[in-house]
Design an enzyme around this catalytic site. Structure first.
Site, PDB file in Angstrom:
ATOM      1  N   SER A  55       1.598  -5.705   2.828  1.00 30.05           N
ATOM      2  CA  SER A  55       2.650  -5.704   2.912  1.00 30.05           C
ATOM      3  C   SER A  55       3.668  -6.745   1.876  1.00 30.05           C
ATOM      4  CB  SER A  55       2.827  -6.043   3.958  1.00 30.05           C
ATOM      5  OG  SER A  55       2.118  -7.778   4.774  1.00 30.05           O
ATOM      6  N   HIS A 103       2.732   2.193  10.836  1.00 25.67           N
ATOM      7  CA  HIS A 103       1.855   2.124  11.936  1.00 25.67           C
ATOM      8  C   HIS A 103       1.972   3.443  13.230  1.00 25.67           C
ATOM      9  CE1 HIS A 103       1.560  -2.453  10.529  1.00 25.67           C
ATOM     10  NE2 HIS A 103       2.742  -2.412  11.404  1.00 25.67           N
ATOM     11  N   CYS A 136       0.988  -1.364  -0.003  1.00 28.31           N
ATOM     12  CA  CYS A 136      -0.005   0.260  -0.203  1.00 28.31           C
ATOM     13  C   CYS A 136       1.571   0.804   0.265  1.00 28.31           C
ATOM     14  CB  CYS A 136      -0.796  -0.175   1.930  1.00 28.31           C
ATOM     15  SG  CYS A 136       0.090   0.258   3.233  1.00 28.31           S
ATOM     16  N   GLU A 149      -0.440  -0.275  15.182  1.00 31.72           N
ATOM     17  CA  GLU A 149      -1.243   0.517  14.416  1.00 31.72           C
ATOM     18  C   GLU A 149      -2.104   1.243  15.737  1.00 31.72           C
ATOM     19  OE1 GLU A 149      -3.357   1.344  10.585  1.00 31.72           O
ATOM     20  OE2 GLU A 149      -5.279   2.027  12.250  1.00 31.72           O
TER      21      GLU A 149
HETATM   22  S1  SF4 Z   1      -0.260   1.967   6.331  1.00 32.92           S
HETATM   23 FE1  SF4 Z   1      -1.618   1.602   6.606  1.00 32.92          FE
HETATM   24  S2  SF4 Z   1      -2.914   2.876   6.104  1.00 32.92           S
HETATM   25 FE2  SF4 Z   1      -1.373   3.598   4.820  1.00 32.92          FE
HETATM   26  S3  SF4 Z   1      -1.892   3.163   3.597  1.00 32.92           S
HETATM   27 FE3  SF4 Z   1      -1.299   0.819   4.366  1.00 32.92          FE
HETATM   28  S4  SF4 Z   1      -3.308   0.234   4.983  1.00 32.92           S
HETATM   29 FE4  SF4 Z   1      -3.316   2.481   4.477  1.00 32.92          FE
END
Ligand code: SF4
Length: 295
Positions: free
Chosen positions: A267, A79, A16, A131
């Site tokens: 991840s 996090h 992400c 988190e």
């Molecule tokens: S770190 Fe967490 S909040 Fe940020 S984009 Fe990735 S899943 Fe979403």
């Protein structure tokens, strides 16, 4: 028929933006010669990536006390952490780089905003997730974590409550929990802090998994978001396999399943997904027992 025609790899699979940003940041620090680089907790729950980082002497520690070289850089991972812990690590005199994901920061700010107006905070998520531990630090000592509506049923009445979500929560669980809390509160603020990349990933998974015979979820077995993704798929497709690498693939299942959907947690690096997809396609190109590739 082209045997790989029905192997679909999710568009939203893999890192992400928050995880990618944190990893890019530590790699930049290392490339700039800032050594050693310490991260407060593992940057992500993926063994292939943590092994790659360890080879570059980027190491995860629980607290700055564990940093053997105090001239190194401390990195706060995507996090985030509690404000108290942030103050504490800044007092060590080491350089601190904050790689908290902006979308986690957004959730922290919403909690802080309502907590400072006297609201109790209820976080829908996993109490032991880094988190969520960080988010709890913004509740002014008035926060509760629940995993879903069943736990919310046991909560007391709140005059003013702000219901927020762990950023990777399943949206249906969040809203069902918020509804339960709303029935037993005076003023109930519902703050959906599930991040957009998670919403996109869940939407694509629901759309694709229900048309698949087999879903392969790629990612660390200790990764909460990957495990949740695999659980989501279990309710949608007849067969679901959660694998960390291509070595764990179930060859028979792959050959027997007409439609395969491959997805991955936030991840999981692209190169691990690509290797799994390549192996799946290779297996499907092989003839089944009694078949031949010759025309
Ligand atoms: S770190 Fe967490 S909040 Fe940020 S984009 Fe990735 S899943 Fe979403």
């Amino acid at each position: 028929m082209e045997k790989n025609a029905d192997v679909i790899v999710a568009k939203c699979a893999g890192f992400c933006p928050g995880v990618k940003r944190a990893i890019d940041r530590v790699l930049e620090l290392e490339a700039d010669g800032k050594k050693p680089v310490y991260t407060i907790g593992p940057l992500i729950h993926n063994k292939q990536v943590t092994d790659m980082l360890a080879a570059k002497q980027i190491t995860a520690i629980d607290t700055p006390d564990h940093a053997s070289d105090k001239s190194g850089v401390l990195v706060i991972r995507a996090h985030g952490i509690t404000p108290d812990f942030q103050k504490q690590i800044q007092s060590y005199g080491m350089e601190v780089v904050d790689a908290t994901c902006p979308l986690v920061k957004h959730a922290q700010n919403i909690i802080e905003q309502f907590a400072s107006q006297g609201y109790h905070t209820v976080i829908v998520g996993e109490g032991d997730h880094a988190e969520v531990i960080g988010l709890m630090g913004y509740t002014h000592g008035k926060g509760t974590v629940v995993s879903g509506p069943e736990e919310a049923e046991k909560l007391p009445y709140f005059d003013k409550v702000n219901v927020v979500s762990q950023t990777t929560q399943k949206e249906s669980v969040f809203y069902a929990t918020a509804e339960t809390i709303q029935k037993r509160a005076g003023v109930c603020q519902i703050s959906n802090t599930i991040c957009q990349p998670t919403k996109d990933r869940q939407k694509e998974t629901i759309e694709q998994a229900q048309h698949a015979d087999l879903v392969i979820v790629v990612g660390g077995k200790h990764s909460a978001n990957t495990t949740r993704l695999a659980l989501l798929c279990k309710g949608l497709a007849p067969s679901v396999q959660h694998v960390e690498t291509e070595a764990e693939l179930n060859e028979d299942l792959i050959k027997q399943s007409p439609r395969i959907f491959i997805t991955a947690g936030a991840s999981t690096p692209d190169w691990v997904i690509e290797r799994v997809a390549a192996r799946v396609k290779q297996l499907r190109a092989q003839p089944n027992e009694g078949e031949t590739n010759e025309y």
